[in-house]
Motif scaffolding. Structure first.
Motif: not given
Length: 497
Positions: A54-56, A160-161, A244-247, A256-257
């Motif tokens: 899976v890709c965001p 997600f730290p 996943t997180t985009q910061a 990406w994080l």
């Protein structure tokens, strides 16, 4: 007393096949040894027959330029069949790229804010080690930066730290559902004082429709909280998702994080660039016990404790952080977290926020605690420009290790190149390896040959207007094989009782 209804051998065979998947049904030992003895043999490892990634969705910027690269390492066996494709994670599922042979990467490009989240599906001989990466350049604006992320397997539990709800940060958790049924997700936030109070109805029972993706703003979950260092915990009540997180950080950059490796007493965060101007460690202890961690930096010649930051105390259920500043001091390294002397091992998760450059010419990237590369690991998108791609290899345990690194051909040509590397225990080595005559994007594959576990990360640098835009991706085992238990024929199940 009722008698058990006798089963036919065909029925037993079908039942065993259903339980063991690809396991073989074998005859009893010739010497009459009991079936249990045969079952005691170690499970065989077999190539996987299907892989899902899976890709965001890459960006909301109209000027975003995204490159996708996918590869299955290895070579094709005669007569082997298989397919591998990246598709839009939507109901219409438009194809983005297709891989037709192993060992050679395939690339594709997308522009603007309309590029969707993707699902990668591979089967047959293209499934073992199927890897994909998306890399996005946003040259200007609040979200400017080089954003790289490896496409990952869907799951049910993510830590997600290192996320943030502070002023000037824009953090979004991207949730992608690759399946045909809806997923239901909860998000919990933990700051320096423990659980963060969220707006009612915003962080629980989040529905992700089938074949769809959703980006959740962290500030929308807790609009009153402005916290620099937060840990997010994503779990599913139903179904599975890619997460996943985009910061984005105003004036600094974006990236990406990815999720940290599962909580563990010892963690490795590999691949801090040599010229990092700021490194910040964020850690979280999800259990009921506080964690006292020893910090060590594994560099080219050995491991040292950062000056004035030899240890970190992490209270249970609370996010802790420490500014390590320019900890690498011109030499690339990897951070190792382990129980402090005399302290018990307490599971934690961790990530690093890394800055390169100064003033308005900065960019950020994130390095999550990572699992070892295992038997084999691949990062799919690398560039042949000088010093654009740097691979960091760390032998974090007390044992030396030996690995083989292979650079695939490029998406536009070239020949593979390979190099064996011996790593001393407690050290990090940097390596630049490109395919001979390579053009376009290429893949790097790391195989463990002997010794202790090896952790690895790839730094990709694409400068823009004097800004050292960069992104770091860790490498973990590509799950190309699976343990298949041995099944044996046991005729006692046919006996009426």
């Amino acid at each position: 007393m009722k008698q058990r209804v006798p089963l036919t051998l065909a029925a037993v065979t079908a039942a065993l096949a259903a339980v063991t998947g690809l396991a073989a049904l074998t005859a009893p030992a010739a010497d009459g040894a009991p079936a249990a003895a045969a079952q005691g043999k170690a499970a065989a490892r077999m190539p996987v027959e299907r892989s899902l990634l899976v890709c965001p969705a890459p960006s909301t910027s109209d000027i975003a330029e995204t490159v996708y690269t996918a590869i299955t390492p290895g070579s094709a066996a005669a007569g082997a069949k298989g397919t591998a494709r990246l598709l839009g994670a939507t109901k219409d599922a438009k194809q983005v790229l297709e891989l037709k042979e192993p060992g050679k990467p395939v690339g594709a490009k997308a522009s603007g804010a309309e590029a969707p989240a993707l699902t990668g599906i591979a089967d047959g001989f293209l499934a073992p080690g199927w890897s994909a990466q998306q890399t996005t350049v946003v040259s200007v604006g609040r979200t400017r930066g080089l954003l790289g992320v490896g496409c990952t397997a869907a799951g049910t539990d993510f830590w997600f730290p290192g996320v943030s709800t502070a002023k000037g940060r824009e953090d979004y958790i991207h949730l992608t559902n690759p399946d045909d049924t809806a997923a239901v997700v909860d998000i919990k936030l933990f700051g320096p004082d423990g659980a963060v109070k969220t707006e009612p109805g915003t962080s629980e029972n989040i529905r992700i429709d089938p074949k769809s993706s959703k980006a959740i703003s962290l500030t929308s979950l807790a609009p009153g909280a402005q916290l620099a260092d937060v840990t997010a915990h994503v779990t599913t009540r139903a179904g599975r998702v890619g997460a996943t997180t985009q910061a984005g950080e105003e004036g600094t950059g974006s990236d990406w994080l990815p999720a940290s490796v599962d909580p563990a007493g010892t963690l490795v965060l590999p691949g801090i660039p040599a010229d990092a101007t700021s490194v910040r460690l964020v850690a979280f202890a999800p259990g009921e016990d506080d964690a006292d961690l020893r910090l060590r930096l594994a560099g080219p010649t050995g491991s040292i404790s950062p000056a004035d930051n030899e240890q970190l105390h992490v209270k249970a259920g609370m996010t802790a952080s420490v500014d390590l500043k320019d900890v690498t001091r011109g030499e690339a390294g990897s951070l190792i977290l382990s129980p402090a002397d005399g302290k018990k091992a307490v599971p934690v998760v961790a990530a690093l926020r890394v800055v390169r450059g100064n003033g308005p010419k900065q960019d950020i990237a994130f390095i999550q605690a990572a699992a070892p590369v295992g038997a084999r690991a691949t990062v799919a998108d690398n560039r042949t420009d000088q010093n654009a791609t740097v691979l960091s290899l760390t032998a974090a345990s007390g044992a030396d290790a030996k690995v083989r690194v292979t650079a695939s051909p490029g998406t536009e040509g070239g020949e593979p190149a390979s190099q064996e590397v011996t790593l001393k225990a407690g050290t990090t080595q940097n390596l630049t390896l490109v395919p001979t005559g390579g053009k376009g994007s290429y893949a790097l594959t790391v195989e463990t040959l002997s010794g202790g576990p090896v952790h690895a990360a790839r730094t990709l640098t694409i400068p823009r207007d004097g800004i050292p835009m960069f992104t770091v991706q860790t490498l973990t085992d590509d799950r190309s094989t699976v343990a298949v238990p041995k099944a044996t024929q046991d005729l006692t199940v046919l006996t009426a009782r």
